[in-house]
Scaffold this motif. Structure first.
Motif, PDB file in Angstrom:
ATOM      1  N   PHE A 243      43.385  12.126  51.486  1.00 43.11           N
ATOM      2  CA  PHE A 243      43.894  13.491  51.383  1.00 43.11           C
ATOM      3  C   PHE A 243      45.384  13.502  51.098  1.00 43.11           C
ATOM      4  O   PHE A 243      45.881  14.297  50.325  1.00 43.11           O
ATOM      5  CB  PHE A 243      43.649  14.259  52.688  1.00 43.11           C
ATOM      6  N   GLY A 244      46.133  12.621  51.810  1.00 44.27           N
ATOM      7  CA  GLY A 244      47.575  12.773  51.728  1.00 44.27           C
ATOM      8  C   GLY A 244      48.327  11.467  51.648  1.00 44.27           C
ATOM      9  O   GLY A 244      49.438  11.376  52.147  1.00 44.27           O
TER      10      GLY A 244
ATOM     11  N   SER B  68      43.947  27.640  61.228  1.00 40.93           N
ATOM     12  CA  SER B  68      43.026  27.293  60.148  1.00 40.93           C
ATOM     13  C   SER B  68      42.833  28.448  59.188  1.00 40.93           C
ATOM     14  O   SER B  68      42.407  28.244  58.039  1.00 40.93           O
ATOM     15  CB  SER B  68      41.668  26.878  60.727  1.00 40.93           C
TER      16      SER B  68
ATOM     17  N   THR C   2      48.550  17.859  57.456  1.00 43.36           N
ATOM     18  CA  THR C   2      48.203  18.887  56.491  1.00 43.36           C
ATOM     19  C   THR C   2      46.902  19.575  56.909  1.00 43.36           C
ATOM     20  O   THR C   2      46.154  19.067  57.753  1.00 43.36           O
ATOM     21  CB  THR C   2      48.017  18.288  55.093  1.00 43.36           C
ATOM     22  N   ASP C   3      46.594  20.692  56.270  1.00 36.22           N
ATOM     23  CA  ASP C   3      45.336  21.379  56.539  1.00 36.22           C
ATOM     24  C   ASP C   3      44.140  20.470  56.252  1.00 36.22           C
ATOM     25  O   ASP C   3      43.173  20.437  57.017  1.00 36.22           O
ATOM     26  CB  ASP C   3      45.223  22.655  55.695  1.00 36.22           C
ATOM     27  N   ASP C   4      44.193  19.740  55.146  1.00 39.54           N
ATOM     28  CA  ASP C   4      43.084  18.860  54.794  1.00 39.54           C
ATOM     29  C   ASP C   4      42.889  17.775  55.850  1.00 39.54           C
ATOM     30  O   ASP C   4      41.754  17.424  56.196  1.00 39.54           O
ATOM     31  CB  ASP C   4      43.324  18.211  53.428  1.00 39.54           C
ATOM     32  N   GLN C   5      43.982  17.234  56.353  1.00 37.61           N
ATOM     33  CA  GLN C   5      43.869  16.205  57.376  1.00 37.61           C
ATOM     34  C   GLN C   5      43.271  16.763  58.663  1.00 37.61           C
ATOM     35  O   GLN C   5      42.387  16.154  59.270  1.00 37.61           O
ATOM     36  CB  GLN C   5      45.245  15.590  57.643  1.00 37.61           C
TER      37      GLN C   5
ATOM     38  N   ASN D  50      41.378  19.394  58.949  1.00 41.11           N
ATOM     39  CA  ASN D  50      39.969  19.721  58.697  1.00 41.11           C
ATOM     40  C   ASN D  50      39.088  18.476  58.778  1.00 41.11           C
ATOM     41  O   ASN D  50      37.935  18.547  59.233  1.00 41.11           O
ATOM     42  CB  ASN D  50      39.821  20.388  57.324  1.00 41.11           C
ATOM     43  N   ALA D  51      39.611  17.336  58.336  1.00 39.41           N
ATOM     44  CA  ALA D  51      38.852  16.085  58.448  1.00 39.41           C
ATOM     45  C   ALA D  51      38.617  15.732  59.911  1.00 39.41           C
ATOM     46  O   ALA D  51      37.502  15.316  60.295  1.00 39.41           O
ATOM     47  CB  ALA D  51      39.589  14.954  57.726  1.00 39.41           C
TER      48      ALA D  51
ATOM     49  N   ASP E 168      36.018  18.226  61.288  1.00 36.40           N
ATOM     50  CA  ASP E 168      34.653  17.898  60.852  1.00 36.40           C
ATOM     51  C   ASP E 168      34.118  16.700  61.620  1.00 36.40           C
ATOM     52  O   ASP E 168      32.944  16.660  62.011  1.00 36.40           O
ATOM     53  CB  ASP E 168      34.636  17.607  59.347  1.00 36.40           C
TER      54      ASP E 168
END
Length: 355
Positions: free
Chosen positions: A16-17, A246, A340-343, A345-346, A349
């Motif tokens: 992701f980052g 989120s 980050t948001d993606d991190q 969210n991972a 999940d």
């Protein structure tokens, strides 16, 4: 319980980052970090160690009236929790003394206040409920992860148990990331238990002064019993915190909103820190409401619907006699570049798939 991804979670975050937020350059990967539990019955605590270095302690001091995790430290050893009232630090607030470390309770359980008990420095003998530590269950050390089982009893001022609590903690270390998964199961042992709507709850952390939001003016807050507390404006030097949910809400506007997770990010000295609380899809009221304040109270509250909707909705959740409710929350402490948001969210999940 190990991460269930087919590849280590740090690898997912890297995609992701480019690894941002997952390392400070001197921390090991998950399989290289030994997480151990040191039981100290005399001190009424269990210390959680990562490669011999304190991460947090599960603690049940007599003066706090509930088990807590205190302190919670970054991979570099910097506390993200407030010191007061256990060990006050220069320049920090000394309000709301019942807000210490990380805790899980509620302000109106069959009419008893498990949230604010101890706010005057002593137990409220009339209305204050107490969560009594009962026993330590299984302890399991591991590479990158350790688990701890605890048992507690929610009792009214007369000593009658309302709820029995069985909690499993998972303490996870990977690179500069530290994670606490807290899986708590409450069982109504002596009749129905009513969690009457109030903002005073539930899964909370009182954070270090530097992670507060810059204060603009004195704020007077009223608890569920109508008692006012004034939070005084202080110098904003070195105060760097900000909330991000989120759902994209930021700052103090997050209060009373619903979100799958909330990130409180800022700096303590040269350390850039993200402190995240993650809700779980199986939890009551998912996505949860947030009782998150600029002065350092950071809490998820699935029960206080009426207060958060200005009376438009109401929950008043009842746990029937003999029935159980399980609640699951994850805390992420990142030391390095803010997540980050993606991190996040991972991580969310992964949490959703594990329990």
């Amino acid at each position: 319980m190990k991460f269930k991804n087919s590849v280590p979670l740090v690898a997912v975050l890297f995609s992701f980052g480019c690894g941002q937020g997952t390392t400070t350059g001197n921390q090991g990967k998950k399989e290289d970090l030994k997480v151990t539990l040191e039981k100290d019955e005399a001190g009424k605590k269990v210390n959680v160690m990562v490669d011999g270095k304190l991460f947090t302690s599960y603690w049940w001091p007599d003066s706090v009236y509930k088990p807590i995790l205190y302190p919670i430290l970054t991979a570099e050893g910097t506390p993200v929790t407030r010191g007061f009232p256990i060990k006050a630090r220069p320049g920090e607030r000394q309000d709301h003394r019942h807000q210490v470390g990380n805790w899980f309770n509620y302000g109106n359980v069959n009419g008893y206040d498990f949230w604010g008990n101890g706010s005057t420095g002593k137990r409220d003998e009339v209305n204050g409920g107490q969560i009594k530590h009962v026993s330590i269950g299984a302890l399991k050390d591991g590479e990158g992860e350790a688990s701890l089982e605890t048992n507690a009893s929610w009792v009214d001022p007369q000593g009658k148990e309302l709820l029995s609590e069985h909690t499993v903690f998972h303490f996870i270390a990977e690179d500069s990331i530290r994670i606490i998964d807290r899986i708590a199961t409450w069982t109504a042992t002596n009749g129905d238990v009513l969690f009457k709507d109030t903002k005073e709850g539930s899964f909370g952390i009182r954070v270090a002064r530097q992670l507060e939001l810059p204060s603009k003016e004195d704020v007077t807050l009223t608890d569920a019993h109508g008692n006012p507390t004034t939070v005084t404006t202080m110098s904003n030097e070195g105060i760097t915190g900000n909330y991000r949910s989120s759902e994209g809400v930021t700052g103090e506007a997050v209060w009373g909103t619903r979100a799958k997770w909330m990130d409180l990010y800022g700096s303590i000295g040269d350390e850039k820190i993200s402190l995240v609380i993650v809700d779980h899809p199986k939890n009551l009221s998912y996505p949860t409401y947030w009782h998150a304040r600029g002065y350092g109270l950071f809490a998820a509250n699935p029960f206080g619907v009426k207060d958060f909707t200005n009376g438009a909705e109401e929950l008043n959740y009842t746990l029937a006699a003999g029935e159980s409710l399980t609640m699951r929350y994850r805390i992420i402490v990142s030391d390095g570049t803010p997540l980050t948001d993606d991190q996040i969210n991972a991580y969310a999940d992964n949490f959703a798939g594990n329990y």
